[in-house]
Design a protein around this motif. Sequence first.
Motif, PDB file in Angstrom:
ATOM      1  N   TYR A  82       0.825  -1.215   0.000  1.00  0.00           N
ATOM      2  CA  TYR A  82       0.000   0.000   0.000  1.00  0.00           C
ATOM      3  C   TYR A  82       0.859   1.265   0.000  1.00  0.00           C
ATOM      4  CZ  TYR A  82      -3.861   3.122   1.122  1.00  0.00           C
ATOM      5  OH  TYR A  82      -4.804   4.122   1.082  1.00  0.00           O
ATOM      6  N   SER A  83       2.102   1.127   0.440  1.00  0.00           N
ATOM      7  CA  SER A  83       2.984   2.286   0.619  1.00  0.00           C
ATOM      8  C   SER A  83       3.666   2.678  -0.687  1.00  0.00           C
ATOM      9  CB  SER A  83       4.045   1.974   1.684  1.00  0.00           C
ATOM     10  OG  SER A  83       5.061   2.952   1.680  1.00  0.00           O
ATOM     11  N   GLU A  84       3.410   3.873  -1.168  1.00  0.00           N
ATOM     12  CA  GLU A  84       4.063   4.346  -2.388  1.00  0.00           C
ATOM     13  C   GLU A  84       5.577   4.473  -2.231  1.00  0.00           C
ATOM     14  OE1 GLU A  84       2.186   7.815  -3.909  1.00  0.00           O
ATOM     15  OE2 GLU A  84       0.223   6.854  -4.124  1.00  0.00           O
ATOM     16  N   PRO A  85       6.103   5.008  -1.099  1.00  0.00           N
ATOM     17  CA  PRO A  85       7.565   5.061  -0.944  1.00  0.00           C
ATOM     18  C   PRO A  85       8.215   3.680  -0.961  1.00  0.00           C
ATOM     19  CG  PRO A  85       6.522   6.578   0.596  1.00  0.00           C
ATOM     20  CD  PRO A  85       5.427   5.753  -0.013  1.00  0.00           C
ATOM     21  N   MET A  86       7.568   2.693  -0.339  1.00  0.00           N
ATOM     22  CA  MET A  86       8.128   1.338  -0.348  1.00  0.00           C
ATOM     23  C   MET A  86       8.155   0.778  -1.765  1.00  0.00           C
ATOM     24  SD  MET A  86       9.163   0.112   2.590  1.00  0.00           S
ATOM     25  CE  MET A  86       8.977   0.329   4.377  1.00  0.00           C
ATOM     26  N   LEU A  87       7.087   0.982  -2.521  1.00  0.00           N
ATOM     27  CA  LEU A  87       7.032   0.462  -3.877  1.00  0.00           C
ATOM     28  C   LEU A  87       8.040   1.152  -4.790  1.00  0.00           C
ATOM     29  CD1 LEU A  87       3.182   0.034  -4.325  1.00  0.00           C
ATOM     30  CD2 LEU A  87       4.891  -1.791  -4.149  1.00  0.00           C
ATOM     31  N   ALA A  88       8.234   2.444  -4.571  1.00  0.00           N
ATOM     32  CA  ALA A  88       9.245   3.161  -5.369  1.00  0.00           C
ATOM     33  C   ALA A  88      10.633   2.598  -5.096  1.00  0.00           C
ATOM     34  CB  ALA A  88       9.197   4.649  -5.047  1.00  0.00           C
ATOM     35  N   LYS A  89      10.911   2.302  -3.832  1.00  0.00           N
ATOM     36  CA  LYS A  89      12.196   1.712  -3.468  1.00  0.00           C
ATOM     37  C   LYS A  89      12.332   0.304  -4.056  1.00  0.00           C
ATOM     38  CE  LYS A  89      16.057   1.979  -1.041  1.00  0.00           C
ATOM     39  NZ  LYS A  89      17.137   2.915  -1.465  1.00  0.00           N
ATOM     40  N   ALA A  90      11.240  -0.453  -4.046  1.00  0.00           N
ATOM     41  CA  ALA A  90      11.263  -1.803  -4.610  1.00  0.00           C
ATOM     42  C   ALA A  90      11.582  -1.767  -6.097  1.00  0.00           C
ATOM     43  CB  ALA A  90       9.912  -2.486  -4.374  1.00  0.00           C
ATOM     44  N   ALA A  91      10.921  -0.862  -6.820  1.00  0.00           N
ATOM     45  CA  ALA A  91      11.151  -0.761  -8.257  1.00  0.00           C
ATOM     46  C   ALA A  91      12.580  -0.331  -8.564  1.00  0.00           C
ATOM     47  CB  ALA A  91      10.161   0.222  -8.864  1.00  0.00           C
ATOM     48  N   ALA A  92      13.154   0.517  -7.706  1.00  0.00           N
ATOM     49  CA  ALA A  92      14.507   1.014  -7.936  1.00  0.00           C
ATOM     50  C   ALA A  92      15.576  -0.017  -7.594  1.00  0.00           C
ATOM     51  CB  ALA A  92      14.734   2.280  -7.119  1.00  0.00           C
ATOM     52  N   ASP A  93      15.366  -0.762  -6.514  1.00  0.00           N
ATOM     53  CA  ASP A  93      16.429  -1.627  -5.986  1.00  0.00           C
ATOM     54  C   ASP A  93      16.208  -3.118  -6.213  1.00  0.00           C
ATOM     55  OD1 ASP A  93      17.509   0.695  -5.079  1.00  0.00           O
ATOM     56  OD2 ASP A  93      17.143   0.325  -2.954  1.00  0.00           O
ATOM     57  N   ASN A  94      14.973  -3.549  -6.407  1.00  0.00           N
ATOM     58  CA  ASN A  94      14.683  -4.978  -6.439  1.00  0.00           C
ATOM     59  C   ASN A  94      13.810  -5.381  -7.626  1.00  0.00           C
ATOM     60  OD1 ASN A  94      16.060  -6.076  -4.060  1.00  0.00           O
ATOM     61  ND2 ASN A  94      14.704  -4.732  -2.899  1.00  0.00           N
ATOM     62  N   SER A  95      14.086  -4.785  -8.764  1.00  0.00           N
ATOM     63  CA  SER A  95      13.406  -5.205  -9.985  1.00  0.00           C
ATOM     64  C   SER A  95      14.125  -6.406 -10.579  1.00  0.00           C
ATOM     65  CB  SER A  95      13.367  -4.057 -10.988  1.00  0.00           C
ATOM     66  OG  SER A  95      14.690  -3.653 -11.316  1.00  0.00           O
ATOM     67  N   GLY A  96      13.517  -7.030 -11.554  1.00  0.00           N
ATOM     68  CA  GLY A  96      14.121  -8.189 -12.202  1.00  0.00           C
ATOM     69  C   GLY A  96      13.210  -8.725 -13.274  1.00  0.00           C
ATOM     70  N   PRO A  97      13.681  -9.699 -14.040  1.00  0.00           N
ATOM     71  CA  PRO A  97      12.888 -10.206 -15.162  1.00  0.00           C
ATOM     72  C   PRO A  97      11.644 -10.975 -14.745  1.00  0.00           C
ATOM     73  CG  PRO A  97      14.874 -11.520 -14.859  1.00  0.00           C
ATOM     74  CD  PRO A  97      15.009 -10.324 -13.968  1.00  0.00           C
ATOM     75  N   ARG A  98      11.592 -11.435 -13.503  1.00  0.00           N
ATOM     76  CA  ARG A  98      10.432 -12.196 -13.036  1.00  0.00           C
ATOM     77  C   ARG A  98       9.792 -11.544 -11.822  1.00  0.00           C
ATOM     78  NH1 ARG A  98      14.207 -16.181 -14.503  1.00  0.00           N
ATOM     79  NH2 ARG A  98      13.509 -17.376 -16.322  1.00  0.00           N
ATOM     80  N   VAL A  99       9.843 -10.197 -11.787  1.00  0.00           N
ATOM     81  CA  VAL A  99       9.306  -9.440 -10.650  1.00  0.00           C
ATOM     82  C   VAL A  99       8.470  -8.271 -11.162  1.00  0.00           C
ATOM     83  CG1 VAL A  99       9.859  -8.056  -8.610  1.00  0.00           C
ATOM     84  CG2 VAL A  99      11.310  -9.973  -9.222  1.00  0.00           C
ATOM     85  N   GLY A 100       7.346  -8.016 -10.509  1.00  0.00           N
ATOM     86  CA  GLY A 100       6.553  -6.826 -10.782  1.00  0.00           C
ATOM     87  C   GLY A 100       5.906  -6.342  -9.494  1.00  0.00           C
ATOM     88  N   TYR A 101       5.607  -5.047  -9.428  1.00  0.00           N
ATOM     89  CA  TYR A 101       5.057  -4.469  -8.205  1.00  0.00           C
ATOM     90  C   TYR A 101       3.733  -3.771  -8.483  1.00  0.00           C
ATOM     91  CZ  TYR A 101       9.638  -5.539  -6.319  1.00  0.00           C
ATOM     92  OH  TYR A 101      10.768  -6.208  -5.935  1.00  0.00           O
ATOM     93  N   VAL A 102       2.802  -3.913  -7.528  1.00  0.00           N
ATOM     94  CA  VAL A 102       1.457  -3.366  -7.658  1.00  0.00           C
ATOM     95  C   VAL A 102       1.076  -2.688  -6.351  1.00  0.00           C
ATOM     96  CG1 VAL A 102      -0.980  -3.931  -8.008  1.00  0.00           C
ATOM     97  CG2 VAL A 102       0.789  -5.210  -9.249  1.00  0.00           C
ATOM     98  N   ARG A 103       0.427  -1.523  -6.455  1.00  0.00           N
ATOM     99  CA  ARG A 103      -0.111  -0.881  -5.252  1.00  0.00           C
ATOM    100  C   ARG A 103      -1.538  -1.369  -5.043  1.00  0.00           C
ATOM    101  NH1 ARG A 103      -2.526   4.320  -3.414  1.00  0.00           N
ATOM    102  NH2 ARG A 103      -1.732   4.621  -1.296  1.00  0.00           N
ATOM    103  N   GLY A 104      -1.847  -1.798  -3.829  1.00  0.00           N
ATOM    104  CA  GLY A 104      -3.186  -2.297  -3.560  1.00  0.00           C
ATOM    105  C   GLY A 104      -3.445  -2.469  -2.076  1.00  0.00           C
ATOM    106  N   ASP A 105      -4.701  -2.750  -1.753  1.00  0.00           N
ATOM    107  CA  ASP A 105      -5.166  -2.946  -0.387  1.00  0.00           C
ATOM    108  C   ASP A 105      -5.240  -4.444  -0.112  1.00  0.00           C
ATOM    109  OD1 ASP A 105      -6.657  -3.175   1.999  1.00  0.00           O
ATOM    110  OD2 ASP A 105      -7.772  -1.344   1.567  1.00  0.00           O
ATOM    111  N   ALA A 106      -4.573  -4.888   0.944  1.00  0.00           N
ATOM    112  CA  ALA A 106      -4.538  -6.313   1.269  1.00  0.00           C
ATOM    113  C   ALA A 106      -5.916  -6.885   1.563  1.00  0.00           C
ATOM    114  CB  ALA A 106      -3.620  -6.542   2.473  1.00  0.00           C
ATOM    115  N   ARG A 107      -6.861  -6.025   1.931  1.00  0.00           N
ATOM    116  CA  ARG A 107      -8.197  -6.501   2.297  1.00  0.00           C
ATOM    117  C   ARG A 107      -9.086  -6.751   1.087  1.00  0.00           C
ATOM    118  NH1 ARG A 107      -9.248  -1.514   6.196  1.00  0.00           N
ATOM    119  NH2 ARG A 107      -8.348  -0.562   4.310  1.00  0.00           N
TER     120      ARG A 107
END
Length: 209
Positions: A82-107
Amino acid sequence: MNLARKTMNAPALAAVYEHAWRPTLFYLASGRTTGDDRRDAVDTLRLGGEQKVLDLACGPGNFTRHLSEHLTGDGYVTGLDYSEPMLAKAAADNSGPRVGYVRGDARTLPFADGTFDAVCCFGALYLIPDPLTATREMIRVLAPGGRIAITTSYRDNNLFGRATTAAASLSGLRLFDRDTFPALFAEEGLTEITQRVHRFMQYIDATKT
């Protein structure tokens, strides 16, 4: 938003979470290193091949990319947070050919029933509003035969445990007893339910039949 959730949404925490914050706090809480937890994640989810995996509350992707490295072919890990700063960090530091990131509500996960072969949530359910609803959503999007694994907080059912729960609740953290998640898994028809407790953390995994 309570203090704990505000902290997790702060850009400053996203910058230090993977290399300092998480390793230190989880080691104090469980006596386990990040390496221990990553190896355990791969083993309990039984990763390999072209699986589709959901990493719920993925933060800066410190587990997401690691999980993806154990897949092949069209295997893919989706990290949701849900956290935009966390997702931005994920995309910058932990991307890869078999990885993608989505913003969403766990509920209310934005995926169809049975989308994933494995679903995990490592160290976040105690922060999510209505964590049992989030857990049922994880089970909903898990395919039959798939594996689910969670790591979350733990408290003993004694005076110390109740005092610890009261203290944690002041910051918005929840501590769960030994029965909450195994009982929920059984109620939802999961099998092969395994639970291990390490200090203030519990590790639970199961199979959807």
